[in-house]
Structure formats: C-alpha cells, structure tokens
Design a protein around this motif. Structure first.
Motif, mmCIF file in Angstrom:
data_model
loop_
_atom_site.group_PDB
_atom_site.id
_atom_site.type_symbol
_atom_site.label_atom_id
_atom_site.label_comp_id
_atom_site.label_asym_id
_atom_site.label_seq_id
_atom_site.Cartn_x
_atom_site.Cartn_y
_atom_site.Cartn_z
ATOM 1 N N ALA A 52 -17.687 -22.885 -102.062
ATOM 2 C CA ALA A 52 -16.935 -22.067 -101.103
ATOM 3 C C ALA A 52 -17.062 -20.576 -101.392
ATOM 4 C CB ALA A 52 -15.462 -22.476 -101.117
ATOM 5 N N GLY A 53 -17.817 -20.217 -102.445
ATOM 6 C CA GLY A 53 -18.062 -18.825 -102.752
ATOM 7 C C GLY A 53 -17.144 -18.217 -103.788
ATOM 8 N N LEU A 54 -16.388 -19.053 -104.503
ATOM 9 C CA LEU A 54 -15.476 -18.558 -105.531
ATOM 10 C C LEU A 54 -16.108 -18.702 -106.913
ATOM 11 C CD1 LEU A 54 -12.144 -20.188 -104.255
ATOM 12 C CD2 LEU A 54 -12.995 -17.872 -103.804
ATOM 13 N N ASP A 55 -15.700 -17.850 -107.823
ATOM 14 C CA ASP A 55 -16.132 -17.931 -109.216
ATOM 15 C C ASP A 55 -15.024 -18.576 -110.044
ATOM 16 O OD1 ASP A 55 -18.508 -16.602 -108.632
ATOM 17 O OD2 ASP A 55 -17.640 -14.624 -109.059
ATOM 18 N N VAL A 56 -15.297 -19.718 -110.648
ATOM 19 C CA VAL A 56 -14.304 -20.397 -111.481
ATOM 20 C C VAL A 56 -14.275 -19.716 -112.846
ATOM 21 C CG1 VAL A 56 -13.644 -22.568 -112.582
ATOM 22 C CG2 VAL A 56 -14.567 -22.575 -110.247
ATOM 23 N N VAL A 57 -13.130 -19.165 -113.207
ATOM 24 C CA VAL A 57 -13.005 -18.418 -114.458
ATOM 25 C C VAL A 57 -12.246 -19.206 -115.530
ATOM 26 C CG1 VAL A 57 -13.180 -16.189 -113.314
ATOM 27 C CG2 VAL A 57 -10.916 -17.221 -113.631
ATOM 28 N N ASP A 58 -11.599 -20.299 -115.133
ATOM 29 C CA ASP A 58 -10.894 -21.128 -116.117
ATOM 30 C C ASP A 58 -10.798 -22.544 -115.563
ATOM 31 O OD1 ASP A 58 -9.538 -21.938 -118.380
ATOM 32 O OD2 ASP A 58 -7.663 -20.913 -117.894
ATOM 33 N N LEU A 59 -11.068 -23.527 -116.434
ATOM 34 C CA LEU A 59 -10.946 -24.933 -116.057
ATOM 35 C C LEU A 59 -10.606 -25.713 -117.318
ATOM 36 C CD1 LEU A 59 -11.245 -27.074 -113.802
ATOM 37 C CD2 LEU A 59 -13.627 -27.350 -114.511
ATOM 38 N N ARG A 60 -9.414 -26.314 -117.330
ATOM 39 C CA ARG A 60 -8.951 -27.068 -118.491
ATOM 40 C C ARG A 60 -8.347 -28.393 -118.041
ATOM 41 N NH1 ARG A 60 -5.067 -22.760 -121.284
ATOM 42 N NH2 ARG A 60 -5.431 -21.481 -119.427
ATOM 43 N N ALA A 61 -8.501 -29.430 -118.860
ATOM 44 C CA ALA A 61 -7.971 -30.749 -118.518
ATOM 45 C C ALA A 61 -7.111 -31.279 -119.657
ATOM 46 C CB ALA A 61 -9.123 -31.720 -118.234
ATOM 47 N N ALA A 62 -6.177 -32.168 -119.308
ATOM 48 C CA ALA A 62 -5.278 -32.754 -120.307
ATOM 49 C C ALA A 62 -4.950 -34.187 -119.923
ATOM 50 C CB ALA A 62 -3.996 -31.939 -120.427
ATOM 51 N N SER A 63 -4.854 -35.054 -120.935
ATOM 52 C CA SER A 63 -4.362 -36.423 -120.787
ATOM 53 C C SER A 63 -3.031 -36.513 -121.521
ATOM 54 C CB SER A 63 -5.367 -37.431 -121.364
ATOM 55 O OG SER A 63 -6.570 -37.423 -120.633
ATOM 56 N N LEU A 64 -2.002 -36.985 -120.832
ATOM 57 C CA LEU A 64 -0.630 -36.864 -121.309
ATOM 58 C C LEU A 64 0.095 -38.203 -121.230
ATOM 59 C CD1 LEU A 64 -0.128 -33.740 -119.087
ATOM 60 C CD2 LEU A 64 -0.472 -33.661 -121.562
ATOM 61 N N ALA A 79 -7.283 -29.835 -102.224
ATOM 62 C CA ALA A 79 -7.571 -28.403 -102.214
ATOM 63 C C ALA A 79 -8.679 -28.145 -101.197
ATOM 64 C CB ALA A 79 -7.975 -27.923 -103.603
ATOM 65 N N TRP A 80 -8.354 -27.450 -100.112
ATOM 66 C CA TRP A 80 -9.342 -27.122 -99.083
ATOM 67 C C TRP A 80 -9.964 -25.778 -99.452
ATOM 68 C CZ3 TRP A 80 -10.475 -31.018 -95.980
ATOM 69 C CH2 TRP A 80 -9.501 -32.025 -95.778
ATOM 70 N N TRP A 81 -11.056 -25.850 -100.194
ATOM 71 C CA TRP A 81 -11.600 -24.659 -100.843
ATOM 72 C C TRP A 81 -12.095 -23.610 -99.864
ATOM 73 C CZ3 TRP A 81 -10.500 -23.595 -105.625
ATOM 74 C CH2 TRP A 81 -10.154 -24.655 -106.493
ATOM 75 N N THR A 82 -12.696 -24.018 -98.765
ATOM 76 C CA THR A 82 -13.188 -23.036 -97.794
ATOM 77 C C THR A 82 -12.032 -22.229 -97.218
ATOM 78 O OG1 THR A 82 -15.077 -24.441 -97.242
ATOM 79 C CG2 THR A 82 -14.484 -22.733 -95.668
ATOM 80 N N GLU A 83 -10.902 -22.900 -96.947
ATOM 81 C CA GLU A 83 -9.728 -22.205 -96.435
ATOM 82 C C GLU A 83 -9.103 -21.299 -97.493
ATOM 83 O OE1 GLU A 83 -7.830 -22.253 -93.109
ATOM 84 O OE2 GLU A 83 -10.011 -22.191 -93.084
ATOM 85 N N ILE A 84 -9.054 -21.778 -98.730
ATOM 86 C CA ILE A 84 -8.527 -20.946 -99.822
ATOM 87 C C ILE A 84 -9.354 -19.675 -99.939
ATOM 88 C CG2 ILE A 84 -8.272 -20.814 -102.329
ATOM 89 C CD1 ILE A 84 -7.636 -23.911 -102.166
ATOM 90 N N ALA A 85 -10.677 -19.819 -99.921
ATOM 91 C CA ALA A 85 -11.549 -18.644 -100.012
ATOM 92 C C ALA A 85 -11.362 -17.718 -98.815
ATOM 93 C CB ALA A 85 -13.005 -19.088 -100.117
ATOM 94 N N ARG A 86 -11.154 -18.287 -97.648
ATOM 95 C CA ARG A 86 -11.017 -17.468 -96.437
ATOM 96 C C ARG A 86 -9.775 -16.569 -96.486
ATOM 97 N NH1 ARG A 86 -8.150 -17.545 -91.939
ATOM 98 N NH2 ARG A 86 -7.180 -19.574 -92.344
ATOM 99 N N VAL A 87 -8.628 -17.125 -96.929
ATOM 100 C CA VAL A 87 -7.382 -16.337 -96.882
ATOM 101 C C VAL A 87 -7.235 -15.414 -98.085
ATOM 102 C CG1 VAL A 87 -6.225 -18.085 -95.487
ATOM 103 C CG2 VAL A 87 -5.942 -18.118 -97.986
ATOM 104 N N LEU A 88 -8.110 -15.548 -99.080
ATOM 105 C CA LEU A 88 -8.065 -14.631 -100.227
ATOM 106 C C LEU A 88 -8.768 -13.318 -99.900
ATOM 107 C CD1 LEU A 88 -8.822 -16.861 -103.354
ATOM 108 C CD2 LEU A 88 -6.757 -15.486 -102.973
ATOM 109 N N ARG A 89 -8.184 -12.217 -100.388
ATOM 110 C CA ARG A 89 -8.858 -10.933 -100.326
ATOM 111 C C ARG A 89 -9.981 -10.893 -101.358
ATOM 112 N NH1 ARG A 89 -3.199 -7.535 -100.756
ATOM 113 N NH2 ARG A 89 -2.371 -8.109 -98.699
ATOM 114 N N PRO A 90 -11.010 -10.078 -101.157
ATOM 115 C CA PRO A 90 -12.001 -9.874 -102.217
ATOM 116 C C PRO A 90 -11.308 -9.416 -103.503
ATOM 117 C CG PRO A 90 -12.785 -8.944 -100.158
ATOM 118 C CD PRO A 90 -11.348 -9.352 -99.918
ATOM 119 N N GLY A 91 -11.629 -10.083 -104.610
ATOM 120 C CA GLY A 91 -10.971 -9.810 -105.872
ATOM 121 C C GLY A 91 -9.713 -10.631 -106.091
ATOM 122 N N GLY A 92 -9.265 -11.338 -105.056
ATOM 123 C CA GLY A 92 -8.082 -12.190 -105.181
ATOM 124 C C GLY A 92 -8.395 -13.463 -105.929
ATOM 125 N N ARG A 93 -7.335 -14.180 -106.329
ATOM 126 C CA ARG A 93 -7.542 -15.376 -107.152
ATOM 127 C C ARG A 93 -6.694 -16.546 -106.700
ATOM 128 N NH1 ARG A 93 -7.829 -14.397 -112.631
ATOM 129 N NH2 ARG A 93 -8.582 -12.325 -112.060
#
Length: 261
Positions: free
Chosen positions: A185-197, A129-143
């Motif tokens: 990268a300037g993003l706010d993480v609103v959800d983070l969950r992990a699972a072992s399967l 996940a290239w976070w700086t690029e993800i943040a760049r192509v997102l609009r403000p308010g985008g996710r």
C-alpha cells in the motif's frame, strides 16, 4: 453472615454469564475468573505517547472507546470509528465529553474521511486492516500504529468447540503478511513485533462470557448450541484446573513516506 462456600453449579455459572451485558470492550467482569498475559510493549502507553505528538488522529474500530479514553493528552482533532451499534453508543457516551467525534462506520472500505486527513491512525485489535485506506487517509510523514491479534490466537478454545482448523485458517493474521500488505500500500514498516501469551479460563462462566463478547472466535456461539461441550469443559476445569490457551499478538508501526524522502 459468612459467604456461602458452596461451589457454584454449572447451571448457575452459565446463567450468570448469559445475563451480563457484553457491549463495550471492557473485560473487567473476568477479573478473578480469567487471566491474559500482556505484551511487553504496552500498547496503550505507547499509543498515548504518539497521540501527544499528533495534531489529527483517527482510532479505527475503537470498540467501546476504553483504550482511547485512557489517553491523557488527545490531539486537537481526534476521531474514532466503530461499526457495532452497542459499541457506538458506549463509545459516544465515553468519548464525546473528551472532545472525540465518534463515527458509525462499517469495518470495510472506504473510510469516511478525505485523503491525507490524519497524521496518526491507530487501531487495537482491528477485525481487518485495510491498508490501502489507511495509507490514503494518512498525511505524508504520518504513521499507523496498531496492536493486532496474531495467528491461531486462543485456538485451543476455538478448536475445542469447532474441531481442528485448516492450516490456512491457523496461519491467517500472520504478521509477515501484514508487513507485505502495508508495503504494497506504499507504507514503510518501521516496527514489527510478535508475542505468544498465556491465557487461563478458571470457570465455565468465563468461557461463555468470552465467546459471547468476542463473537468471531466461535461464530454463531450460543449456550444452547454448545451445551454438551460446555458441560464437559466445566467438568474438566473442576477436575484439572484452568483451561489454558495461547493468545498471540503483534505490534506494527508503519509510516507514509513524505515526498522526496
């Protein structure tokens, strides 16, 4: 005439698994031969819910496009990227009839899109996940919404072939590191969950197919190179039952802050 009840030999199973195509990201060939427990959060369904509310969406590293093609209601503008040529071909054939533009792009920066081009970016099992690029192509308010491979996923199988891995390798893809990188990268993480399967491989053909398809698990894997280890694993599965491994996944959702918020 009844089906031949004779168990298939090691050579028969290997030959079958080597012959089947591995393009795309459809694992249905493994039905009845391997199983993988799924995370409770149901990524494809949750991603489709977000797609239905978006106006411009990007699916990074779409693979063969199978997950994106399952979305009932795509945004007016939907784009997918993919780097592996066989998958680009597969995804193009699957997604173009749905109005999705498929862009052949490497799995590294920069993304070939303008700043703020999308209000939703998704990715299922990205290589990185290239976070700086993800943040760049997102609009403000985008996710950004993604299911990623977690640390030491299926490492029982990896270490069977490669031997013990270093703590650094085993701890790569830690979800907390993903949180830190997203926030940096300037993003706010609103959800983070992990699972072992739980994952089971029920015959050696399933192992060979999996390692041919998921090429980063055992880099440079070929049957010829690992034939002795494969033969020993075949005998182990016949004697003890399925080879069991632990798959790890994490879900991450991050929002690009809007000005003044």
């Amino acid at each position: 005439m009844s089906a031949d009840p004779r168990p298939r030999t090691f050579d028969e199973l290997i030959a079958e698994a080597e012959a089947v195509p591995v393009d795309g990201w459809d694992f249905s060939w493994l039905d009845g031969r391997a199983t993988e427990e799924r995370p409770a959060w149901r990524y494809a369904r949750s991603m489709a819910d977000r797609m239905a509310r978006a106006t411009a969406a990007l699916d990074i590293q779409t693979g063969g496009g199978e997950v994106l093609a399952s979305v009932p209601r795509l945004p007016p503008l939907t784009v997918a990227t993919e780097s592996w040529p066989p998958n680009v071909t597969h995804a193009t054939a699957l997604l173009h009839p749905l109005g999705v533009a498929v862009v052949a792009a490497p799995d590294e920066p920069p993304l070939p899109f303008a700043d703020g081009a999308f209000d939703l970016v998704v990715s299922r099992h990205p290589v990185h996940a290239w976070w700086t690029e993800i943040a760049r192509v997102l609009r403000p308010g985008g996710r950004y919404f993604s299911q990623e491979v977690g640390p030491a996923s299926v490492f029982e199988l990896v270490e069977y072939f490669l031997g013990p891995q270093t703590p650094e390798v085993r701890s790569a893809r830690d979800p907390e590191r993903a949180r830190e990188a997203a926030e940096a990268a300037g993003l706010d993480v609103v959800d983070l969950r992990a699972a072992s399967l739980r994952t089971e491989f029920r015959d050696i053909g399933a192992v060979v197919y999996f390692l041919r398809k998921v090429i980063w698990m055992v880099p440079g894997f070929t049957v010829e190179r690992y034939r002795d280890r494969l033969a020993a694993l075949h005998l182990r599965i016949e004697a003890e039952g399925p080879f069991v491994a632990t798959t790890t996944r994490f879900l991450i959702e991050a929002v690009k802050p809007a000005p003044g918020l």
